[in-house]
Design a protein around this motif. Structure first.
Motif, PDB file in Angstrom:
ATOM      1  N   ILE A  77       0.855  -1.183   0.000  1.00  0.00           N
ATOM      2  CA  ILE A  77       0.000   0.000   0.000  1.00  0.00           C
ATOM      3  C   ILE A  77       0.890   1.232   0.000  1.00  0.00           C
ATOM      4  CG2 ILE A  77      -1.737   1.321   1.257  1.00  0.00           C
ATOM      5  CD1 ILE A  77      -2.805  -1.327   2.347  1.00  0.00           C
ATOM      6  N   VAL A  78       0.607   2.124  -0.938  1.00  0.00           N
ATOM      7  CA  VAL A  78       1.345   3.386  -1.062  1.00  0.00           C
ATOM      8  C   VAL A  78       0.337   4.517  -0.918  1.00  0.00           C
ATOM      9  CG1 VAL A  78       2.772   4.790  -2.576  1.00  0.00           C
ATOM     10  CG2 VAL A  78       3.007   2.307  -2.625  1.00  0.00           C
ATOM     11  N   SER A  79       0.669   5.502  -0.099  1.00  0.00           N
ATOM     12  CA  SER A  79      -0.222   6.628   0.122  1.00  0.00           C
ATOM     13  C   SER A  79       0.520   7.925  -0.142  1.00  0.00           C
ATOM     14  CB  SER A  79      -0.738   6.601   1.562  1.00  0.00           C
ATOM     15  OG  SER A  79      -1.689   7.615   1.750  1.00  0.00           O
ATOM     16  N   ASP A  80      -0.148   8.830  -0.854  1.00  0.00           N
ATOM     17  CA  ASP A  80       0.442  10.121  -1.164  1.00  0.00           C
ATOM     18  C   ASP A  80      -0.677  11.158  -1.227  1.00  0.00           C
ATOM     19  OD1 ASP A  80       2.144  12.178  -1.900  1.00  0.00           O
ATOM     20  OD2 ASP A  80       2.136  11.624  -4.018  1.00  0.00           O
ATOM     21  N   THR A  82      -4.029  12.639  -1.276  1.00  0.00           N
ATOM     22  CA  THR A  82      -5.405  12.155  -1.400  1.00  0.00           C
ATOM     23  C   THR A  82      -5.502  10.792  -2.063  1.00  0.00           C
ATOM     24  OG1 THR A  82      -5.717  13.257  -3.530  1.00  0.00           O
ATOM     25  CG2 THR A  82      -6.309  14.502  -1.553  1.00  0.00           C
ATOM     26  N   LEU A  83      -4.402  10.293  -2.616  1.00  0.00           N
ATOM     27  CA  LEU A  83      -4.424   8.990  -3.277  1.00  0.00           C
ATOM     28  C   LEU A  83      -3.816   7.907  -2.399  1.00  0.00           C
ATOM     29  CD1 LEU A  83      -3.315   9.831  -6.922  1.00  0.00           C
ATOM     30  CD2 LEU A  83      -5.624   9.424  -6.083  1.00  0.00           C
ATOM     31  N   ARG A  84      -4.459   6.751  -2.407  1.00  0.00           N
ATOM     32  CA  ARG A  84      -3.930   5.571  -1.737  1.00  0.00           C
ATOM     33  C   ARG A  84      -4.035   4.416  -2.728  1.00  0.00           C
ATOM     34  NH1 ARG A  84      -6.648   4.924   3.523  1.00  0.00           N
ATOM     35  NH2 ARG A  84      -5.196   6.540   4.095  1.00  0.00           N
ATOM     36  N   VAL A  85      -2.933   3.695  -2.917  1.00  0.00           N
ATOM     37  CA  VAL A  85      -2.872   2.646  -3.926  1.00  0.00           C
ATOM     38  C   VAL A  85      -2.484   1.333  -3.268  1.00  0.00           C
ATOM     39  CG1 VAL A  85      -1.794   1.916  -6.086  1.00  0.00           C
ATOM     40  CG2 VAL A  85      -2.147   4.357  -5.646  1.00  0.00           C
ATOM     41  N   LEU A  86      -3.221   0.273  -3.614  1.00  0.00           N
ATOM     42  CA  LEU A  86      -2.928  -1.067  -3.133  1.00  0.00           C
ATOM     43  C   LEU A  86      -2.540  -1.925  -4.329  1.00  0.00           C
ATOM     44  CD1 LEU A  86      -4.756  -3.245  -0.614  1.00  0.00           C
ATOM     45  CD2 LEU A  86      -4.440  -4.142  -2.903  1.00  0.00           C
ATOM     46  N   TYR A  87      -1.393  -2.591  -4.211  1.00  0.00           N
ATOM     47  CA  TYR A  87      -0.924  -3.526  -5.238  1.00  0.00           C
ATOM     48  C   TYR A  87      -0.958  -4.933  -4.660  1.00  0.00           C
ATOM     49  CZ  TYR A  87       1.310   0.616  -7.296  1.00  0.00           C
ATOM     50  OH  TYR A  87       1.561   1.845  -7.823  1.00  0.00           O
ATOM     51  N   LEU A  88      -1.403  -5.877  -5.464  1.00  0.00           N
ATOM     52  CA  LEU A  88      -1.292  -7.285  -5.123  1.00  0.00           C
ATOM     53  C   LEU A  88      -0.644  -7.948  -6.331  1.00  0.00           C
ATOM     54  CD1 LEU A  88      -1.820  -9.697  -3.256  1.00  0.00           C
ATOM     55  CD2 LEU A  88      -4.043  -9.950  -4.380  1.00  0.00           C
TER      56      LEU A  88
END
Length: 127
Positions: A77-80, A82-88
């Motif tokens: 999980i990467v957060s910056d 207003t955006l939060r991204v989850l990679y699987l």
């Protein structure tokens, strides 16, 4: 002389139709779900996990990507801002935009719907 249209493949899956559209309202909380996979659309709507910690509206566009890469890796999980991204792995990505109240996801074919609604989406929303 007429030019024939040149159709290029949509490798980024930008124009995938999402015929399964559902909504759910619980007081001031509204959830809109769009998907190309009926099971995903129904499960996300039914799970009622979206508003555990964040009231308001949320638009979820979730695409089952049958042509994407399939691998089993850990969740990142990467957060910056207003955006939060989850990679699987390399085949599944979920992007949450807090400012626009939108969740966009591309889900690999090997990811089970139960895993999506019970662990992936909650991990993204609660992180």
């Amino acid at each position: 002389m007429t030019e024939e249209p040149c159709w290029h493949p949509d490798l980024l899956r930008r124009f995938v139709p999402t015929p399964y559209v559902f909504s759910k309202c619980d007081g001031p909380n509204r959830l809109f779900v769009e998907s190309n996979d009926l099971e995903i659309a129904l499960s996300v709507r039914q799970a009622a996990i979206v508003y555990r910690n964040r009231p308001g509206s949320l638009l979820c566009t979730l695409i089952r990507d049958m042509a994407g890469p399939v691998d089993c890796s850990e969740i990142t999980i990467v957060s910056d801002g207003t955006l939060r991204v989850l990679y699987l792995g390399r085949g599944t990505i979920l992007i949450l935009d807090h400012e626009r109240s939108e969740l966009l996801g591309f889900i690999a074919r090997n990811v089970k719907v139960q895993e999506l609604v019970s662990s992936l989406i909650p991990a993204l929303l609660d992180a």
